[in-house]
Design a protein around this motif. Structure first.
Motif, mmCIF file in Angstrom:
data_model
loop_
_atom_site.group_PDB
_atom_site.id
_atom_site.type_symbol
_atom_site.label_atom_id
_atom_site.label_comp_id
_atom_site.label_asym_id
_atom_site.label_seq_id
_atom_site.Cartn_x
_atom_site.Cartn_y
_atom_site.Cartn_z
ATOM 1 N N SER A 97 9.719 -1.340 -12.260
ATOM 2 C CA SER A 97 10.319 -0.898 -11.028
ATOM 3 C C SER A 97 12.054 -0.582 -10.206
ATOM 4 O O SER A 97 12.357 -1.648 -11.384
ATOM 5 C CB SER A 97 9.657 -1.315 -9.760
ATOM 6 O OG SER A 97 8.360 -1.073 -9.017
ATOM 7 N N GLY A 149 7.207 1.562 1.782
ATOM 8 C CA GLY A 149 5.790 1.717 1.667
ATOM 9 C C GLY A 149 6.189 1.588 0.115
ATOM 10 O O GLY A 149 5.673 2.398 -0.494
ATOM 11 N N LEU A 150 7.053 0.778 -0.802
ATOM 12 C CA LEU A 150 7.122 0.804 -1.679
ATOM 13 C C LEU A 150 5.971 -0.370 -2.424
ATOM 14 O O LEU A 150 6.020 -0.784 -1.612
ATOM 15 C CB LEU A 150 9.105 0.463 -2.679
ATOM 16 C CG LEU A 150 9.896 1.809 -2.264
ATOM 17 C CD1 LEU A 150 11.228 1.069 -2.713
ATOM 18 C CD2 LEU A 150 9.497 2.470 -2.263
ATOM 19 N N ILE A 151 5.899 0.231 -3.767
ATOM 20 C CA ILE A 151 4.878 -1.413 -4.266
ATOM 21 C C ILE A 151 5.784 -1.183 -5.111
ATOM 22 O O ILE A 151 5.852 -0.211 -6.429
ATOM 23 C CB ILE A 151 3.847 0.199 -5.014
ATOM 24 C CG1 ILE A 151 2.679 0.019 -3.439
ATOM 25 C CG2 ILE A 151 2.498 -0.984 -5.679
ATOM 26 C CD1 ILE A 151 1.853 1.229 -4.036
ATOM 27 N N PRO A 168 8.855 -2.912 -0.006
ATOM 28 C CA PRO A 168 7.252 -2.301 0.521
ATOM 29 C C PRO A 168 7.008 -1.946 1.938
ATOM 30 O O PRO A 168 6.715 -1.345 2.305
ATOM 31 C CB PRO A 168 6.832 -3.729 0.054
ATOM 32 C CG PRO A 168 7.624 -4.291 -1.072
ATOM 33 C CD PRO A 168 8.633 -4.231 -1.063
ATOM 34 N N HIS A 182 1.135 -1.579 0.201
ATOM 35 C CA HIS A 182 -0.336 0.060 -0.175
ATOM 36 C C HIS A 182 0.957 1.152 -0.139
ATOM 37 O O HIS A 182 1.605 1.254 0.059
ATOM 38 C CB HIS A 182 -0.919 0.144 1.364
ATOM 39 C CG HIS A 182 -1.845 -0.792 0.865
ATOM 40 N ND1 HIS A 182 -3.099 -0.842 1.100
ATOM 41 C CD2 HIS A 182 -1.905 -2.446 2.079
ATOM 42 C CE1 HIS A 182 -3.347 -2.333 0.685
ATOM 43 N NE2 HIS A 182 -3.348 -2.518 1.740
ATOM 44 N N ASP A 183 0.063 2.312 -0.393
ATOM 45 C CA ASP A 183 1.067 2.883 -0.827
ATOM 46 C C ASP A 183 1.200 4.370 0.658
ATOM 47 O O ASP A 183 0.007 3.907 1.271
ATOM 48 C CB ASP A 183 0.174 4.542 -0.952
ATOM 49 C CG ASP A 183 0.233 6.176 -1.347
ATOM 50 O OD1 ASP A 183 1.280 6.961 -0.664
ATOM 51 O OD2 ASP A 183 1.078 6.086 -2.927
ATOM 52 N N PRO A 184 2.759 4.968 1.488
ATOM 53 C CA PRO A 184 1.964 4.753 2.788
ATOM 54 C C PRO A 184 1.402 5.908 3.714
ATOM 55 O O PRO A 184 1.170 6.291 4.658
ATOM 56 C CB PRO A 184 3.829 5.687 3.078
ATOM 57 C CG PRO A 184 4.048 5.447 1.805
ATOM 58 C CD PRO A 184 3.693 4.237 0.594
ATOM 59 N N SER A 185 0.808 6.617 1.807
ATOM 60 C CA SER A 185 -0.184 7.827 2.287
ATOM 61 C C SER A 185 -1.885 7.194 2.319
ATOM 62 O O SER A 185 -2.249 8.010 3.398
ATOM 63 C CB SER A 185 0.310 8.930 1.133
ATOM 64 O OG SER A 185 -1.154 8.196 0.476
ATOM 65 N N ASP A 186 -1.686 5.925 2.214
ATOM 66 C CA ASP A 186 -3.369 5.460 3.143
ATOM 67 C C ASP A 186 -2.699 5.371 4.416
ATOM 68 O O ASP A 186 -2.666 4.078 4.886
ATOM 69 C CB ASP A 186 -3.151 4.424 2.020
ATOM 70 C CG ASP A 186 -4.439 3.715 1.809
ATOM 71 O OD1 ASP A 186 -5.272 4.108 3.015
ATOM 72 O OD2 ASP A 186 -4.965 2.724 1.719
#
Length: 196
Positions: free
Chosen positions: A113, A106-108, A102, A61-65
């Motif tokens: 990539s 927090g990388l996807i 990840p 998940h995006d760390p901003s979530d």
């Protein structure tokens, strides 16, 4: 199936072992505050195949979530194939760092990539980064609904100059340069290409 980390990890091991067709060696790498990442090592003829186990325990998940879904979301593990021409001391640790990214950063992880570790990927390596692509050899591993399947991404070791080229021109331009130069990216002793 329970969505526990053990069952996902066990399914990954069985899935990859079936495709490669041999019994792996297994090394575990731990990072502070993160569940261990295992790296499988298979000898497949004149090649060595590595596969991570643990990245797919949880969806990415995006760390901003601030309220991520604990079940749904992309899941991935990483594979790497190299010719068995020399020892690759330390490569399993580099792969574990990639698979832990990840959870740690927090990388996807997805195709194209670029993950730059900024240090040799194994003892004596000229490569210091990984470029990811879909692994056409290993199909997605379905999990029980509503969990997303585990995708397998192939990591290709690249040099700092090649990583800079990917940032500038994109992954496809680097792959085209490899094709033009006849580069075998599975050769641990290969030289870097300088795209035009």
């Amino acid at each position: 199936m329970s969505s526990s980390s053990g069952s996902v990890a066990d399914r990954v091991v069985a899935h990859v072992s079936t495709v490669v067709g041999s019994t792996p060696q297994r090394a575990s790498v731990t990072f502070l505050g993160v569940e261990p990442i295992d790296v499988l090592r298979f000898v497949d003829g004149d090649e060595v195949v590595f596969a991570t186990v643990g990245c797919a325990r949880h969806p990415m998940h995006d760390p901003s979530d601030f309220a991520p879904d604990p079940v749904r979301g992309p899941r991935a593990e990483v594979t790497l194939t190299m010719r068995a021409t020399m020892p690759l001391q330390g490569l399993h640790k580099s792969l574990a760092m990639l698979a832990a990214a990840p959870a740690v950063e927090g990388l996807i992880l997805e195709a194209d990539s670029l993950i730059d570790l900024q240090e040799p990927l194994w003892a004596g390596a000229i490569c210091s980064a990984f470029l990811l692509t879909a692994d056409s050899r290993i199909a997605d591993l379905p999990l029980d609904d509503p969990a997303d399947p585990v995708r397998f991404l192939r990591a290709v070791p690249i040099t700092a100059n090649e990583a800079a080229w990917v940032r500038l021109k994109g992954a496809d331009e680097l792959r085209a340069a490899w094709t033009e130069a006849g580069t075998d990216v599975t050769d641990p002793a290969r030289t870097a290409v300088t795209p035009k």
